[in-house]
Scaffold this active site. Structure first.
Site, PDB file in Angstrom:
ATOM      1  N   GLU A 108       0.484   4.646  -4.217  1.00  0.00           N
ATOM      2  CA  GLU A 108      -0.450   3.846  -4.989  1.00  0.00           C
ATOM      3  C   GLU A 108      -1.534   3.302  -4.069  1.00  0.00           C
ATOM      4  O   GLU A 108      -1.272   2.419  -3.243  1.00  0.00           O
ATOM      5  CB  GLU A 108       0.251   2.687  -5.694  1.00  0.00           C
ATOM      6  CG  GLU A 108       1.211   3.106  -6.791  1.00  0.00           C
ATOM      7  CD  GLU A 108       1.864   1.921  -7.480  1.00  0.00           C
ATOM      8  OE1 GLU A 108       1.458   0.771  -7.188  1.00  0.00           O
ATOM      9  OE2 GLU A 108       2.769   2.137  -8.300  1.00  0.00           O
ATOM     10  N   GLU A 151       9.552   0.399  -5.811  1.00  0.00           N
ATOM     11  CA  GLU A 151       9.421  -0.858  -5.061  1.00  0.00           C
ATOM     12  C   GLU A 151      10.734  -1.618  -4.924  1.00  0.00           C
ATOM     13  O   GLU A 151      10.795  -2.831  -5.119  1.00  0.00           O
ATOM     14  CB  GLU A 151       8.358  -1.738  -5.718  1.00  0.00           C
ATOM     15  CG  GLU A 151       6.979  -1.118  -5.660  1.00  0.00           C
ATOM     16  CD  GLU A 151       5.902  -1.955  -6.307  1.00  0.00           C
ATOM     17  OE1 GLU A 151       4.757  -1.901  -5.842  1.00  0.00           O
ATOM     18  OE2 GLU A 151       6.213  -2.677  -7.274  1.00  0.00           O
TER      19      GLU A 151
END
EC number: 3.2.1.-
Length: 626
Positions: free
Chosen positions: A301, A227
Site C-alpha cells: 500500500e 497488518e
C-alpha cells in the site's frame, strides 16, 4: 490498512497517467542499492536495458505452470518472476464493494489505461456473511465476476481476503455478530473465532480456487492477513491462517502486509512480507530487511492521500511528492500498489471509525471522482427536490419489524434478530415508561438522543453519560435513540466495539427495567412498508427525527450526480430504497455521490432520515464537494 488515502484532487489524471506510463518509456532499472541511504540520496543509477512485459498478461500468457515467484541468484537484485520471466508489479486498489457493479469495467479500464498491470482488492467478511451462516456473493458482492472482468481487461489480481481488512470499514471488515460473545477474542486462535473463520473459508476459498493463475485465472497472489504486526496478540495465529489457506488449495504466492515499522520479526516461513507506507524516508526498509533480505521489495500500500473524518478537514496530497516516490519505485525496481487508485463510496452504513482518545466516524466518500481518462461517465444536474411529505419517527415505528421486549437494555449485536446474528448497522430505539425524573445515566455508543415522549431533552455519548430529567407530573415515555456511527477498524479497540446501550440504564442510581427495543436497520424492505404509511404535508419547520419524502426527476436517461444538502443537518439519504450514506453539516464532505445506474427513468423516490431539524430543498450538482 490503518489509514487509507483519498486520491488527492491535486493529482490530475493526465499527470497520474504520465507517472504510471513511466515503465514503458524509461530506459531501464537500477541494480540493487547497497544501503537505504544510497537509495534515498540517489547514488545508484539505472544501467539495464528497457524491460518489456507486454506478453505477461492474462490474455497473452496461455501456457502456465509456475506462477508468480521470487528469484535471488546472489549476484543480482532479487526480483519477481512470472512464468519464469522477470516481472514488476504495478498495482492499483479498487474495491468492488465500493463501486456500483455497472461501473466496474469503467474503473478497471482506467487502471489499465494508466499503465498498471495488476488490480488489488480486499474481500470484506462482514458484507459476504452479514448473518451467521448466511452468505452473499451476488450483485455488487460478486467477487468472481469482478476478478474475471479484470482478467478480460488484461489485469492480474492480488486478492486480499478478510478475516480482517481494516479498509476504514465497520469493525475492519469483521462481522459484528462476532461481538456477541465477550469470551471470543478477535484475530486470535480463540476456539470460537477460529470456528467462524473456518466456516467462512469453507464458502470463500472454493470460489477463489478456480480463479488462481495455475487454474488459468488472473489471481497471482493472496494475502494471508492484513497488518497483524501492529496487533500481534497471538503468535500461533499467522501460522494457523497460512495452513488454513494451503489446506484448502491456495497454491499461488502468499504474502502479508504491515506498516513499515511493524513487520513481524517471527515472520511465517514461505510467506512474502510486504509493507505499507505514506512516504519514502531514510529508514523505510530497515525493519523489513531485518526480517527478509533475499526477497524483492513490494510496497503493498503506497498511500497517495488520506481518509477524512466527520468534523475534520479534507486531506489532500501533493502531486510532486507522489511523482517523486513513484519515479523512485520504478527506478529501483520496487514493486508497488497504489492505495487507492479509485476509492469509491462507503454506501449505506459500511464506514468505519478511528479512536485516538475520541471516537470519529469515517466520511461517506472514500475518494474523489474519476476525471476523463479515458472517458468519464457524464454527470447531470437535476431540478432541486423539495420534500412535500414527512413522517415523524414515532409514526413510523409500527412499520418496523416486531420490537424486542427485554427486562434490561440489549446492545445492538445481541438483539435476538436476523436469525440470531443481531443488528450490524443503523440505529436502535430504547423505550420505557417512567413516572419520575432525576439523574439519568446510560452508556450509549456512539451517540444517543434522549426524548421525553417526542421532545428531545439532551444527548448522551462517550464523554457524556449523564443527563438531568426534569420532575414529571405524569408518566412519560423515555426514549433513547442510539446511532452506530461506525465501528473502529484498527487496533485492539475492535474487541470492545459493541453498539447501542451497553449495561444498565438508571435514574438516581436505580436501574430501570422493562424496555421495548426497536431496530432501525433501514433496509429496503422497511422502506417498501413505509410507502403505505399516512404521510403528512411538510410543515415550515419540524424538530426531531423524521423521514422526508420527495421526487427526483431524472428524465429519460439518468446520469451520475452529487446531492447537496447544505440546509439540512444530520442524517441519511435513500434513493429508491438504496442507502447512499450519511450527511452531516459539520463537514468536511458536503455532497453525496448518486450513481446514475441507481436511478429510474423519470421519477425517483428520495427519502431523507433527518435526525435533528427539517431543511428545505435537496440540490444536485455535477461536481463533488469533499
Amino acid at each position: 490498512m490503518k489509514s487509507p488515502p483519498l486520491l488527492s484532487p491535486c493529482l490530475s489524471w493526465k499527470r497520474m497517467a504520465g507517472i504510471f506510463f513511466l515503465p514503458f518509456i524509461s530506459s531501464g532499472f537500477a541494480p540493487r542499492f547497497k544501503q537505504e541511504e544510497n537509495f534515498m540520496l540517489g547514488r545508484a543509477h539505472p544501467s539495464q536495458p528497457r524491460f518489456n512485459w507486454s506478453h505477461l498478461t492474462p490474455l497473452e500468457l496461455k501456457n502456465r505452470s509456475v506462477g508468480l515467484g521470487t528469484e535471488s541468484t546472489g549476484r543480482g537484485k532479487p526480483h519477481f518472476t512470472l512464468e519464469g520471466h522477470k516481472f514488476l508489479i504495478f498495482g492499483g486498489s479498487i474495491h468492488y464493494f465500493r463501486v456500483p457493479r455497472e461501473y466496474w469495467r469503467d474503473r478497471l479500464l482506467k487502471l489499465k489505461a494508466c499503465g498498471f498491470n495488476t488490480v488489488t482488492t480486499y474481500v470484506p467478511w462482514n458484507l459476504h456473511e452479514p448473518e451467521r451462516g448466511k452468505f452473499d456473493f451476488s450483485g455488487n458482492l460478486d467477487l468472481e465476476a469482478f476478478v474475471l472482468m479484470a482478467a478480460e481487461i488484461g489485469l492480474w489480481v492480488i486478492l486480499r481476503p478478510g478475516r480482517y481488512i481494516c479498509s476504514e470499514m465497520d469493525l475492519g471488515g469483521l462481522p459484528s455478530w462476532l461481538l456477541q460473545d465477550p469470551r471470543l477474542l478477535l484475530r486470535t486462535t480463540n476456539k470460537s473465532f477460529i470456528e467462524a473463520v473456518e466456516k467462512y473459508f469453507d464458502h470463500l476459498i472454493p470460489r477463489v480456487i478456480p480463479l488462481q493463475y495455475r487454474q488459468a485465472g488472473p489471481v497471482i497472489a493472496v494475502q494471508v492477513e492484513n497488518e497483524y504486526g501492529s496487533f500481534n496478540k497471538d503468535k500461533t495465529y499467522m501460522p494457523y491462517l497460512h495452513k488454513a489457506l494451503l489446506r484448502r488449495g491456495i497454491v499461488e504466492l502468499l504474502l502479508t502486509s504491515d506498516g513499515e515499522k511493524h513487520v513481524l520479526s517471527g515472520h511465517t516461513k514461505g510467506v512474502l512480507a510486504a509493507i505499507n507506507l505514506q512516504k519514502l524516508h531514510q529508514d523505510t526498509f530497515n525493519q523489513l530487511h531485518k526480517v527478509q533480505r533475499d526477497k524483492p521489495l513490494l510496497i503493498m500500500e503506497y498511500w497517495v492521500g488520506w481518509f477524512d473524518r466527520w468534523g475534520d478537514k479534507h486531506h489532500v496530497k501533493d502531486a510532486k511528492e507522489v511523482e517523486h516516490a513513484v519515479s523512485e519505485f520504478i527506478k529501483y525496481e520496487i514493486s508497488f500498489n497504489v492505495y487507492m487508485f479509485h476509492g469509491g463510496t462507503n454506501f449505506g452504513f459500511m464506514n468505519g471509525a478511528t479512536y485516538f482518545g475520541k471516537h470519529s466516524g469515517i466520511v461517506t466518500s472514500y475518494a474523489t471522482p474519476l476525471p476523463r481518462v479515458p472517458k468519464l461517465p457524464p454527470k447531470a444536474v437535476y431540478p432541486p427536490v423539495r420534500p412535500s411529505l414527512y413522517l415523524p419517527l414515532w409514526d413510523a415505528l409500527s412499520y418496523l419489524n416486531e420490537p424486542v421486549r427485554s427486562r434490561q437494555p440489549v446492545n445492538m449485536e445481541n438483539l435476538p434478530i436476523n436469525n440470531g446474528s443481531g443488528q450490524s448497522y443503523g440505529l436502535v430505539l430504547y423505550e420505557k415508561s417512567i413516572c419520575s425524573g432525576g439523574r439519568l445515566r446510560a452508556h450509549a455508543h456512539d451517540v444517543a438522543q434522549v426524548f421525553l415522549d417526542e421532545t428531545m431533552i439532551g444527548i448522551l455519548n462517550e464523554n457524556n453519560k449523564d443527563l438531568h430529567i426534569p420532575e414529571l407530573r405524569d408518566c412519560r415515555y423515555l426514549r433513547i435513540l442510539v446511532e452506530n456511527q461506525g465501528r473502529v477498524n484498527f487496533s485492539w479497540q475492535i474487541q470492545n466495539e459493541q453498539k447501542g446501550i451497553t449495561g444498565s440504564v438508571s435514574i438516581n442510581n436505580s436501574s430501570l427495567e422493562g424496555f421495548t427495543i426497536y431496530s432501525l436497520e433501514m433496509k429496503m424492505s422497511f422502506f417498501e412498508r413505509l410507502r403505505s404509511a399516512t404521510w403528512k404535508p411538510v410543515p415550515d419547520s419540524h424538530q426531531g427525527p423524521a423521514f422526508y419524502c420527495g421526487t427526483l426527476k431524472a428524465g429519460p436517461s439518468p446520469k451520475d450526480t452529487f446531492l447537496s444538502l447544505l440546509n439540512w443537518n444530520y442524517g441519511f439519504v435513500f434513493i429508491n430504497g438504496r442507502n447512499l450514506g450519511r450527511y452531516w453539516n459539520i463537514g468536511p464532505q458536503k455532497t453525496l455521490y448518486l450513481p446514475g445506474v441507481w436511478l429510474h427513468p423519470e421519477d425517483n423516490e428520495v427519502i431523507l432520515f433527518e435526525k435533528m431539524m427539517s431543511g428545505s430543498d435537496i440540490k444536485s450538482t455535477d461536481k463533488p464537494t469533499l
